[in-house]
Design a protein around this motif. Sequence first.
Motif, PDB file in Angstrom:
ATOM      1  N   THR A 181       0.922  -1.085  -0.035  1.00  0.00           N
ATOM      2  CA  THR A 181       0.122   0.082   0.025  1.00  0.00           C
ATOM      3  C   THR A 181       1.087   1.080   0.009  1.00  0.00           C
ATOM      4  N   GLY A 182       1.942   1.330   0.660  1.00  0.00           N
ATOM      5  CA  GLY A 182       2.766   2.469   0.943  1.00  0.00           C
ATOM      6  C   GLY A 182       3.386   2.770  -0.382  1.00  0.00           C
ATOM      7  N   LEU A 183       3.895   1.774  -1.249  1.00  0.00           N
ATOM      8  CA  LEU A 183       4.523   1.917  -2.460  1.00  0.00           C
ATOM      9  C   LEU A 183       3.227   2.384  -3.297  1.00  0.00           C
ATOM     10  N   ALA A 192       8.710   5.306 -11.439  1.00  0.00           N
ATOM     11  CA  ALA A 192       8.997   3.899 -11.280  1.00  0.00           C
ATOM     12  C   ALA A 192       7.837   3.247 -12.289  1.00  0.00           C
ATOM     13  N   ALA A 193       8.115   2.050 -12.789  1.00  0.00           N
ATOM     14  CA  ALA A 193       7.113   1.415 -13.567  1.00  0.00           C
ATOM     15  C   ALA A 193       5.855   0.686 -12.761  1.00  0.00           C
ATOM     16  N   GLY A 194       6.133   0.135 -11.559  1.00  0.00           N
ATOM     17  CA  GLY A 194       5.336  -0.610 -10.875  1.00  0.00           C
ATOM     18  C   GLY A 194       5.941  -1.338  -9.664  1.00  0.00           C
ATOM     19  N   ILE A 195       5.017  -1.976  -9.177  1.00  0.00           N
ATOM     20  CA  ILE A 195       5.406  -3.088  -8.120  1.00  0.00           C
ATOM     21  C   ILE A 195       5.512  -4.591  -8.552  1.00  0.00           C
ATOM     22  N   ARG A 196       6.843  -4.882  -8.393  1.00  0.00           N
ATOM     23  CA  ARG A 196       6.703  -6.604  -8.605  1.00  0.00           C
ATOM     24  C   ARG A 196       6.903  -7.357  -7.296  1.00  0.00           C
ATOM     25  N   LEU A 197       5.910  -8.089  -7.090  1.00  0.00           N
ATOM     26  CA  LEU A 197       5.911  -8.926  -6.008  1.00  0.00           C
ATOM     27  C   LEU A 197       6.795 -10.244  -6.053  1.00  0.00           C
ATOM     28  N   THR A 198       7.849 -10.633  -5.169  1.00  0.00           N
ATOM     29  CA  THR A 198       8.381 -11.781  -5.453  1.00  0.00           C
ATOM     30  C   THR A 198       8.117 -12.914  -4.672  1.00  0.00           C
ATOM     31  N   THR A 199       6.875 -13.021  -3.918  1.00  0.00           N
ATOM     32  CA  THR A 199       6.249 -14.035  -3.571  1.00  0.00           C
ATOM     33  C   THR A 199       4.684 -13.769  -3.570  1.00  0.00           C
ATOM     34  N   TRP A 223      -3.597  -4.829 -11.854  1.00  0.00           N
ATOM     35  CA  TRP A 223      -3.098  -6.074 -11.210  1.00  0.00           C
ATOM     36  C   TRP A 223      -2.982  -7.155 -12.164  1.00  0.00           C
ATOM     37  N   LYS A 224      -1.592  -7.424 -12.627  1.00  0.00           N
ATOM     38  CA  LYS A 224      -1.647  -8.612 -13.398  1.00  0.00           C
ATOM     39  C   LYS A 224      -0.617  -9.659 -13.164  1.00  0.00           C
ATOM     40  N   ASP A 225      -0.841 -10.675 -12.864  1.00  0.00           N
ATOM     41  CA  ASP A 225       0.162 -11.758 -12.288  1.00  0.00           C
ATOM     42  C   ASP A 225       0.727 -11.195 -10.957  1.00  0.00           C
ATOM     43  N   ASN A 226       1.923 -11.163 -10.901  1.00  0.00           N
ATOM     44  CA  ASN A 226       2.737 -10.626  -9.694  1.00  0.00           C
ATOM     45  C   ASN A 226       3.076  -9.194  -9.863  1.00  0.00           C
ATOM     46  N   GLU A 227       2.488  -8.346 -10.723  1.00  0.00           N
ATOM     47  CA  GLU A 227       2.892  -6.873 -11.104  1.00  0.00           C
ATOM     48  C   GLU A 227       1.597  -6.125 -10.724  1.00  0.00           C
ATOM     49  N   LEU A 228       1.921  -4.972 -10.272  1.00  0.00           N
ATOM     50  CA  LEU A 228       1.082  -3.893 -10.041  1.00  0.00           C
ATOM     51  C   LEU A 228       1.435  -2.500 -10.580  1.00  0.00           C
TER      52      LEU A 228
END
Length: 378
Positions: A181-183, A192-199, A223-228
């Motif tokens: 949320t903070g990001l 920044a292009a977005g947020i990539r979740l590693t888990t 929100w697509k796959d592991n990227e926001l």
Amino acid sequence: MLNSTLSPIATLPPSALSGSLDAISSKSDLHRLILCAALSPKASEIRYHAALSKDIEATVGVLRALGAEISVEAADNGRSGKITALRPVDPESVRRKVTLDCGESGSTARFILPLAALYGKDVTITGSGKLPERPFEDLCVCLEAMGARFSSHKLPIRVEQTMKPHGFFEIRGDVSSQYITGLLFILPLCKAAGIRLTTPLASAGYVELTGDALRCYGVAVEWKDNELRTTGSYTAPSGITDAQGDWSNAAFWLAAAKDTHKITLNGLRLSSQPDRRVLELLSEMGMKIETHGDSVCASAPGYDAEIRTTGGTIWGYWSTGNSARPMKPTITMMMDSTVEKTGLSIKKSAFIGYCCFSASSSRRGATGSTFMPCWSLW
């Protein structure tokens, strides 16, 4: 332990509750709306119900320290309150060596750290109570990959160097959804292009709630796959914005319905709040749930009779959080103790993310009205 010599504030005789009331505002939603309002270039107003918590006061305080002008009109005597963001946080006006006191609010600290790393200029984030003991390791490492530099990964945290975001913020999704949320709050403000979740993300509902607040202020979350990713820029909505009613608090009232005595909560949206699942749980336990717009009505016709014919045996389940962070033992002990005071014995068995229990009593006449408010402590 409470002092047994204290005089009671009031004596409440056993009775069936019924009637209608406005749900108090969701602290989770209010945090997010206030942050969005403080990042929007034009003034906006947020309406809330019931008194403000210390956590919300902390969020307002740190945003003011970052240069935002925010007025707060208190809620009292049944009237709603109002929060007005008159001037946004401006990176050029953030004072050096300013202290952001988050009190005991972990939400405030996690939400504000990315913004401080973006605009910081020697800003220090502090807290009190247990907050300084909590780690911010994953979020700090994520921000440091974008050029930020911090004095520590635990509070107090001083921003020694601001960041210049590019590419994707990479962070674990199973540590704290509040990091995500903070990001999300700073994505519309940087390159920044977005947020990539590693888990995998553990608490998707709260991230979706953030998306609701951002959407209200002109920012869409993809929100697509592991990227926001986000599109759009902060834009104040026309008119006043109502904070969502709180589903967690509403659970206590809805669970207290007995027989045909109806309890109605107004101002509850079928939103992204994870605790809205209480409707499904109450229905599974035999209660009648009706929704009309933003109002939810609960009753329990025939529920007590069913319990009496089965000798007082009832069942249910409460959330214990994800496997990485189970519910605190002190909370489960409190629930056990409260239920047992009604004369019920408890048998529990754990399965993924939940604790399932059955409670029974040989005492005839044990009714749902005595048990349900205890059950709602989940």
